[in-house]
Scaffold this active site. Structure first.
Site, PDB file in Angstrom:
ATOM      1  N   SER A   9       0.856  -1.184   0.000  1.00  0.00           N
ATOM      2  CA  SER A   9       0.000   0.000   0.000  1.00  0.00           C
ATOM      3  C   SER A   9       0.890   1.231   0.000  1.00  0.00           C
ATOM      4  CB  SER A   9      -0.914   0.015   1.219  1.00  0.00           C
ATOM      5  OG  SER A   9      -1.526   1.285   1.276  1.00  0.00           O
ATOM      6  N   HIS A  34      -0.869  -0.988  -4.584  1.00  0.00           N
ATOM      7  CA  HIS A  34      -2.176  -0.645  -4.022  1.00  0.00           C
ATOM      8  C   HIS A  34      -2.202   0.860  -3.767  1.00  0.00           C
ATOM      9  CE1 HIS A  34      -5.899  -1.567  -1.772  1.00  0.00           C
ATOM     10  NE2 HIS A  34      -5.487  -0.669  -0.888  1.00  0.00           N
ATOM     11  N   ASP A  36      -4.395   3.993  -2.462  1.00  0.00           N
ATOM     12  CA  ASP A  36      -5.547   4.340  -1.628  1.00  0.00           C
ATOM     13  C   ASP A  36      -6.026   5.746  -1.932  1.00  0.00           C
ATOM     14  OD1 ASP A  36      -6.042   2.033   0.172  1.00  0.00           O
ATOM     15  OD2 ASP A  36      -3.936   2.358   0.672  1.00  0.00           O
ATOM     16  N   MET A  38      -8.690   8.594  -1.093  1.00  0.00           N
ATOM     17  CA  MET A  38      -9.623   9.035  -0.043  1.00  0.00           C
ATOM     18  C   MET A  38     -10.019  10.475  -0.303  1.00  0.00           C
ATOM     19  SD  MET A  38      -7.720   7.485   3.296  1.00  0.00           S
ATOM     20  CE  MET A  38      -6.817   5.926   3.254  1.00  0.00           C
ATOM     21  N   HIS A  67      -7.974   1.630  -4.755  1.00  0.00           N
ATOM     22  CA  HIS A  67      -8.987   1.403  -3.719  1.00  0.00           C
ATOM     23  C   HIS A  67      -9.658   2.743  -3.453  1.00  0.00           C
ATOM     24  CE1 HIS A  67      -9.667   0.258   0.814  1.00  0.00           C
ATOM     25  NE2 HIS A  67     -10.801   0.428   0.165  1.00  0.00           N
ATOM     26  N   MET A  69     -11.958   5.091  -1.688  1.00  0.00           N
ATOM     27  CA  MET A  69     -12.721   5.364  -0.469  1.00  0.00           C
ATOM     28  C   MET A  69     -13.315   6.749  -0.634  1.00  0.00           C
ATOM     29  SD  MET A  69      -9.906   3.674   2.062  1.00  0.00           S
ATOM     30  CE  MET A  69      -8.672   3.705   0.773  1.00  0.00           C
ATOM     31  N   MET A 155     -12.087  -5.676   3.917  1.00  0.00           N
ATOM     32  CA  MET A 155     -11.369  -4.729   4.781  1.00  0.00           C
ATOM     33  C   MET A 155     -11.246  -5.304   6.190  1.00  0.00           C
ATOM     34  SD  MET A 155     -10.371  -2.101   3.104  1.00  0.00           S
ATOM     35  CE  MET A 155      -9.794  -1.113   4.496  1.00  0.00           C
ATOM     36  N   ASP A 189      -7.036  -6.178   3.348  1.00  0.00           N
ATOM     37  CA  ASP A 189      -6.391  -4.871   3.467  1.00  0.00           C
ATOM     38  C   ASP A 189      -6.652  -4.319   4.859  1.00  0.00           C
ATOM     39  OD1 ASP A 189      -5.343  -2.335   3.052  1.00  0.00           O
ATOM     40  OD2 ASP A 189      -6.975  -1.672   1.735  1.00  0.00           O
TER      41      ASP A 189
HETATM   42  C1  DX5 Z   1      -6.700   1.874   4.885  1.00  0.00           C
HETATM   43  C2  DX5 Z   1      -6.137   1.541   3.531  1.00  0.00           C
HETATM   44  C3  DX5 Z   1      -5.059   0.541   3.559  1.00  0.00           C
HETATM   45  C4  DX5 Z   1      -3.845   0.961   4.363  1.00  0.00           C
HETATM   46  C5  DX5 Z   1      -3.245  -0.268   4.934  1.00  0.00           C
HETATM   47  O1  DX5 Z   1      -7.888   2.549   4.732  1.00  0.00           O
HETATM   48  O2  DX5 Z   1      -7.163   1.000   2.701  1.00  0.00           O
HETATM   49  O3  DX5 Z   1      -4.683   0.151   2.240  1.00  0.00           O
HETATM   50  O4  DX5 Z   1      -2.870   1.637   3.625  1.00  0.00           O
HETATM   51  O5  DX5 Z   1      -2.171   0.064   5.749  1.00  0.00           O
HETATM   52  P1  DX5 Z   1      -1.619  -0.968   6.821  1.00  0.00           P
HETATM   53  O6  DX5 Z   1      -1.121  -2.165   6.037  1.00  0.00           O
HETATM   54  O7  DX5 Z   1      -0.539  -0.212   7.496  1.00  0.00           O
HETATM   55  O8  DX5 Z   1      -2.761  -1.346   7.707  1.00  0.00           O
HETATM   56 ZN    ZN Z   2      -6.547   0.137   0.769  1.00  0.00          ZN
END
Ligand code: DX5
Ligand code: ZN
Length: 233
Positions: A9, A34, A36, A38, A67, A69, A155, A189
């Site tokens: 990630s 990956h 993320d 947001m 991903h 969000m 998740m 994840d």
């Molecule tokens: C959280 C993200 C994850 C995050 C995971 O909302 O979707 O992808 O980066 O990080 P770790 O592996 O540190 O939990």
């Molecule tokens: Zn993620």
């Protein structure tokens, strides 16, 4: 079970060095990146969007596992396709009206979800569907049964931040999915590290996201190999 896929990630990377860190992850044996996304609304954090992913694409041929969000995943489909995203994983909670989630049937597909999936496919991306720890996994069944999704992301923390604690009870959803669909790509994840990955693997996950456990490790290459070996075992 499908092959193991290791996805660092990049949320845990130095965003000012995203291109170098991404290249390094691939050189160290990562399969996908990956990313993320947001929007500060669906989750209380703000990260990157299509503009940065498009810039990264000029420096990388890697598989971009995005991903989303965000409150309105439909809004970003075209931008992400143009930016070079490969997988577009959306939260079912962002499509279904929040008041209705509890009462929704696990028998029938919801037209808003089906429409979103169709648009993602038409834009040329793979489709991932995901859910928060508190959302029942049965809500995803209609879309997997109909062959509409390429991957389910389970998740194992509340979405929004890296570095949280793995929730084994959320990971148990992987087992329900794996029992029904032996060939499905099942991603986990959140809080996955060299200890918790075993639980996820036993439950049937084959696509492993890890931020802190890879990018925060003193030897990220070793972390990638250790995670892979634990899943392949
Ligand atoms: C959280 C993200 C994850 C995050 C995971 O909302 O979707 O992808 O980066 O990080 P770790 O592996 O540190 O939990
Ligand atoms: Zn993620």
């Amino acid at each position: 079970r499908p092959p193991t896929v290791i996805c660092p990630s990049m949320l845990s990377s130095d965003f000012a060095r995203l291109a170098e860190e991404s290249q390094r992850m691939i050189e160290l044996g990562a399969d996908w990146l990956h990313l993320d996304v947001m929007d500060g609304n669906f989750v209380p954090n703000l990260t990157i969007g299509a503009p940065i992913i498009g810039c990264l694409r000029k420096h990388s041929d890697a598989f971009f596992d995005c991903h989303l969000m965000v409150t309105n995943p439909k809004q970003w489909i075209q931008d992400f396709a143009k930016a070079g995203a490969d997988m577009y994983t959306f939260h079912i909670e962002s499509v279904l009206p929040s008041g209705e989630i509890e009462s929704l049937s696990s028998e029938h597909a919801h037209p808003a979800v089906t429409e979103l999936i169709t648009l993602i496919r038409q834009a040329g991306m793979h489709v991932g569907i995901t859910l928060k720890p508190e959302t029942p996994v049965e809500l995803l069944f209609p879309y997997v049964t109909a062959g509409l999704v390429d991957m389910v992301l389970v998740m194992t923390v509340k979405p929004g931040f890296g570095g949280q604690k793995f929730m084994p009870e959320a990971a148990a959803k992987c087992r329900v999915l794996r029992d029904k669909w032996p060939h499905l790509l099942i991603q986990v994840d959140g809080g996955v590290d060299i200890n918790t990955v075993a639980t996820a693997a036993v439950f049937g996950a084959n696509v492993i996201v890890a931020g802190t456990a890879i990018l925060g490790a003193s030897d990220p290459g070793e972390a990638i190999s250790t995670l892979r070996a634990a899943v392949d075992k």
